[in-house]
Design a protein around this motif. Structure first.
Motif, short mmCIF file in Angstrom:
data_model
loop_
_atom_site.label_atom_id
_atom_site.label_comp_id
_atom_site.label_asym_id
_atom_site.label_seq_id
_atom_site.Cartn_x
_atom_site.Cartn_y
_atom_site.Cartn_z
N LYS A 94 0.84 -1.21 0.00
CA LYS A 94 0.00 0.00 0.00
C LYS A 94 0.87 1.25 0.00
N LEU A 95 1.95 1.23 0.76
CA LEU A 95 2.87 2.37 0.78
C LEU A 95 3.42 2.63 -0.63
N ASP A 96 3.79 1.58 -1.32
CA ASP A 96 4.31 1.72 -2.68
C ASP A 96 3.23 2.22 -3.63
N ALA A 97 2.01 1.67 -3.52
CA ALA A 97 0.90 2.10 -4.37
C ALA A 97 0.56 3.57 -4.12
N ASP A 98 0.56 3.98 -2.85
CA ASP A 98 0.29 5.38 -2.51
C ASP A 98 1.38 6.30 -3.07
N SER A 99 2.62 5.84 -3.07
CA SER A 99 3.72 6.62 -3.63
C SER A 99 3.53 6.82 -5.13
N LYS A 100 3.14 5.74 -5.81
CA LYS A 100 2.90 5.82 -7.26
C LYS A 100 1.73 6.74 -7.56
#
Length: 176
Positions: A94-100
């Motif tokens: 989720k952290l990676d998806a939010d960053s993207k």
């Protein structure tokens, strides 16, 4: 008494501020006898980046230099149930998806200011993941050789016990 026993006793005296699975990880125990998730090299590298934002390199080496991500992977695998592992790694995803979504780049590709911003957002959006990540990072760092010797004072063979010793200005706290 060795360092692990001392950490365990201090934790118990402090009211168990370290969770039971993290404590088991410090002690080198394996409490998860069931199935575990396989962690990819990309996930491990991602953990290293997040840990390095939590404890960055300053005048002492940071979490990445201490290999904290390896501690996190081992403790998650050996001490947390598969459901908890899935939740933790879903929080990482989720952290990676939010960053993207916010910056158009993976978390690993962000600059330090953007990574800090994403972690601050995570403290609100995914607090459970952040607290576990922070706990494991701090525990892994300060029980590593780098954390105990570079960030803290460490005496491998202590002298006599002195219960009240004043610290000099700027002196680091003592490692256990």
């Amino acid at each position: 008494m060795n360092r692990r026993e001392a950490i365990q006793r201090v934790s118990i005296l402090m009211g168990g501020l370290i969770s039971a699975p993290a404590m088991a990880g410090i002690m080198g125990e394996k409490t998860n006898l069931g199935p575990s998730l396989n962690v990819t090299a990309e996930q491990e590298a991602f953990l290293a980046e997040v840990a390095d934002i939590i404890i960055p390199t300053t005048d002492t080496p940071g979490a990445k230099a201490a290999g904290t991500e390896k501690f996190i992977v081992r403790v998650m695998r050996d001490c947390y149930k598969k459901e908890d592992q899935e939740k933790f790694y879903a929080g990482l995803a989720k952290l990676d998806a939010d960053s993207k979504a916010k910056f158009g780049k993976s978390f690993v590709g962000l600059d330090t200011a953007q990574k800090n911003e994403m972690l601050k957002q995570t403290t609100v959006d995914n607090k459970e993941f952040f607290l576990r990540m922070k706990e494991l990072t701090v525990t892994g760092y300060f029980t590593s050789e780098i954390g105990a010797t570079k960030a803290l004072e460490y005496l491998p063979i202590p002298g006599r016990f002195e219960g009240c010793v004043p610290l000099k200005p700027g002196q680091k706290a003592w490692a256990i």
